[in-house]
Write an enzyme that holds these catalytic residues in place. Structure first.
Site, PDB file in Angstrom:
ATOM      1  N   ASP A 125      52.556  21.085  47.302  1.00  0.00           N
ATOM      2  CA  ASP A 125      51.657  19.952  47.564  1.00  0.00           C
ATOM      3  C   ASP A 125      52.437  18.858  48.293  1.00  0.00           C
ATOM      4  OD1 ASP A 125      48.766  18.960  46.051  1.00  0.00           O
ATOM      5  OD2 ASP A 125      50.012  17.459  47.057  1.00  0.00           O
ATOM      6  N   ASN A 178      40.218  20.994  40.404  1.00  0.00           N
ATOM      7  CA  ASN A 178      39.310  19.861  40.526  1.00  0.00           C
ATOM      8  C   ASN A 178      38.035  20.328  41.230  1.00  0.00           C
ATOM      9  OD1 ASN A 178      41.218  18.105  39.378  1.00  0.00           O
ATOM     10  ND2 ASN A 178      42.196  17.747  41.357  1.00  0.00           N
ATOM     11  N   GLN A 204      37.984  16.123  43.379  1.00  0.00           N
ATOM     12  CA  GLN A 204      38.297  17.085  44.441  1.00  0.00           C
ATOM     13  C   GLN A 204      38.307  16.361  45.777  1.00  0.00           C
ATOM     14  OE1 GLN A 204      35.777  20.584  44.583  1.00  0.00           O
ATOM     15  NE2 GLN A 204      37.029  21.537  46.182  1.00  0.00           N
ATOM     16  N   SER A 205      39.377  16.543  46.557  1.00  0.00           N
ATOM     17  CA  SER A 205      39.466  15.881  47.867  1.00  0.00           C
ATOM     18  C   SER A 205      39.463  16.872  49.013  1.00  0.00           C
ATOM     19  CB  SER A 205      40.706  14.989  47.931  1.00  0.00           C
ATOM     20  OG  SER A 205      41.877  15.746  47.772  1.00  0.00           O
ATOM     21  N   VAL A 206      39.892  18.111  48.773  1.00  0.00           N
ATOM     22  CA  VAL A 206      39.857  19.144  49.814  1.00  0.00           C
ATOM     23  C   VAL A 206      38.872  20.214  49.361  1.00  0.00           C
ATOM     24  CG1 VAL A 206      41.166  20.853  51.118  1.00  0.00           C
ATOM     25  CG2 VAL A 206      42.256  18.676  50.495  1.00  0.00           C
ATOM     26  N   HIS A 257      41.182  25.518  45.296  1.00  0.00           N
ATOM     27  CA  HIS A 257      42.627  25.616  45.095  1.00  0.00           C
ATOM     28  C   HIS A 257      42.970  25.402  43.641  1.00  0.00           C
ATOM     29  CE1 HIS A 257      41.518  21.518  46.292  1.00  0.00           C
ATOM     30  NE2 HIS A 257      42.457  21.092  45.473  1.00  0.00           N
ATOM     31  N   ILE A 258      44.004  26.092  43.202  1.00  0.00           N
ATOM     32  CA  ILE A 258      44.566  25.891  41.869  1.00  0.00           C
ATOM     33  C   ILE A 258      45.832  25.062  42.031  1.00  0.00           C
ATOM     34  CG2 ILE A 258      45.520  26.982  39.804  1.00  0.00           C
ATOM     35  CD1 ILE A 258      44.024  29.542  40.558  1.00  0.00           C
TER      36      ILE A 258
END
Ligand code: 5GP
Length: 117
Positions: free
Chosen positions: A35, A90, A97-99, A103-104
């Site tokens: 990240d 998320n 959640q932003s993307v 994803h984990i």
């Protein structure tokens, strides 16, 4: 970020190598990379190559890929974080959640708190 269906996200660009990432594992179904804004000493993401915007969008047809990303997260976490770790997904606005490409998050290398804020 707003949720737009069939929209190419930053993670699609990482998958197609249009933009760089610190990739730690890749196979035909998934990609793992660190990240860019780590929230713990170790913080990486495992994503399916398939475009699934949110966990909400996953269906029975995605069973195999969902199992694969979870087991990949486990294998990579187990190697790097023998003292334990946390997985986070998320989903949507309240989930932060932003993307909008599933994803984990794998976080570790420090003591986590509970419940998360
Ligand atoms: P979310 O908030 O959607 O669950 O998590 C998205 C994560 O992706 C965030 O932790 C954020 O730091 C990370 N991220 C966003 N853009 C990029 C990028 O371009 N490269 C990498 N490596 N991580 C990113």
């Amino acid at each position: 970020a707003k949720y737009a269906k069939n929209q190419e996200t930053i993670f699609d660009k990482i998958i197609s190598k249009k933009i760089p990432a610190d990739i730690i594992f890749e196979d035909n179904q998934c990609l793992a990379f660190n990240d860019v804004n780590p929230q713990a000493p170790t913080h990486f993401l495992v994503i399916p190559k398939k475009q699934i915007p949110r966990l909400d969008d996953a269906t029975d047809n995605d069973k195999q890929v969902l199992a694969h990303v979870l087991l990949t997260a486990k294998t990579l976490a187990q190697e790097r974080l023998p003292n334990g770790y946390r997985l986070v997904i998320n989903n949507g606005p309240d989930g932060c959640q932003s993307v909008y490409h599933l994803h984990i998050h794998i976080l570790g290398g420090r003591q986590m708190g509970w419940p998360p804020g």
